[in-house]
Design a protein around this motif. Structure first.
Motif, PDB file in Angstrom:
ATOM      1  N   SER A 127       0.799  -1.256  -0.005  1.00 31.98           N
ATOM      2  CA  SER A 127      -0.007  -0.186   0.050  1.00 31.98           C
ATOM      3  C   SER A 127       0.857   1.145  -0.039  1.00 31.98           C
ATOM      4  CB  SER A 127      -0.941   0.027   1.028  1.00 31.98           C
ATOM      5  OG  SER A 127      -0.121   0.099   2.477  1.00 31.98           O
ATOM      6  N   ASP A 128       2.093   1.098   0.248  1.00 32.65           N
ATOM      7  CA  ASP A 128       2.816   2.505   0.549  1.00 32.65           C
ATOM      8  C   ASP A 128       4.277   1.963  -0.162  1.00 32.65           C
ATOM      9  OD1 ASP A 128       4.880   4.345   1.081  1.00 32.65           O
ATOM     10  OD2 ASP A 128       4.217   4.708   3.090  1.00 32.65           O
ATOM     11  N   THR A 133       7.824   3.429   1.563  1.00 35.86           N
ATOM     12  CA  THR A 133       8.195   2.710   2.739  1.00 35.86           C
ATOM     13  C   THR A 133       8.459   1.260   2.372  1.00 35.86           C
ATOM     14  OG1 THR A 133       6.834   3.838   3.970  1.00 35.86           O
ATOM     15  CG2 THR A 133       7.244   2.023   5.080  1.00 35.86           C
ATOM     16  N   TYR A 134       7.940   0.563   1.516  1.00 33.87           N
ATOM     17  CA  TYR A 134       8.448  -0.687   1.383  1.00 33.87           C
ATOM     18  C   TYR A 134       9.637  -0.962   0.721  1.00 33.87           C
ATOM     19  CZ  TYR A 134       7.619  -5.709  -0.419  1.00 33.87           C
ATOM     20  OH  TYR A 134       7.717  -7.066  -0.756  1.00 33.87           O
ATOM     21  N   ASN A 180       3.183  -2.234   8.298  1.00 35.53           N
ATOM     22  CA  ASN A 180       1.928  -1.432   8.188  1.00 35.53           C
ATOM     23  C   ASN A 180       1.799  -1.009   6.721  1.00 35.53           C
ATOM     24  OD1 ASN A 180       1.500  -1.469  10.967  1.00 35.53           O
ATOM     25  ND2 ASN A 180       3.235  -0.089  11.470  1.00 35.53           N
ATOM     26  N   VAL A 181       2.603  -1.392   5.902  1.00 35.55           N
ATOM     27  CA  VAL A 181       2.511  -0.967   4.460  1.00 35.55           C
ATOM     28  C   VAL A 181       2.117  -2.178   3.426  1.00 35.55           C
ATOM     29  CG1 VAL A 181       3.692   1.268   4.796  1.00 35.55           C
ATOM     30  CG2 VAL A 181       4.849  -0.823   4.107  1.00 35.55           C
ATOM     31  N   SER A 182       1.967  -3.365   3.923  1.00 37.62           N
ATOM     32  CA  SER A 182       1.747  -4.373   3.130  1.00 37.62           C
ATOM     33  C   SER A 182       0.822  -5.623   3.773  1.00 37.62           C
ATOM     34  CB  SER A 182       3.080  -5.023   2.396  1.00 37.62           C
ATOM     35  OG  SER A 182       3.630  -5.708   3.690  1.00 37.62           O
TER      36      SER A 182
END
Length: 104
Positions: free
Chosen positions: A13-14, A17-18, A83-85
């Motif tokens: 989703s980000d 950050t990933y 928090n980003v996947s």
């Protein structure tokens, strides 16, 4: 010795950050002699509901694959991803048995 593999299905989703997770996970993957066999790439759904990314990572053994996942180095990287996947990840032992056409 039978190799071990991580098989992951991931939605991100980000992406920024990933990317930090990808940079950080390289530390653990180098330490545990990991080798990417599949890392993203084009996916064509033929059955089921895959995620947008497919990752297959080879390790010298299943035990090594588990040690890498449980290592402080990987857990530090994983914290960036959490928090980003959304991911489904399994560790699976490779297969060294007979292949089609090799007898019974």
């Amino acid at each position: 010795m039978t190799k071990g593999y991580w098989v992951g299905l991931v939605d991100v989703s980000d992406l920024e950050t990933y990317k930090a997770y990808v940079r950080e996970n390289a530390i653990a993957f180098k330490k545990y002699d990991a080798r990417f066999l599949i890392r993203g790439g084009k996916v064509e759904k033929v059955e089921g509901a895959p995620r947008s990314r497919v990752v297959v990572i080879e390790f010298p053994s299943c035990q090594t694959a588990l040690e890498c996942y449980r290592s402080p180095e990987y857990q530090k990287a994983k914290a960036l991803r959490d928090n980003v996947s959304t991911a489904d990840l399994v560790v699976v032992e490779g297969y060294d048995g007979l292949q089609p056409g090799q007898g019974s």
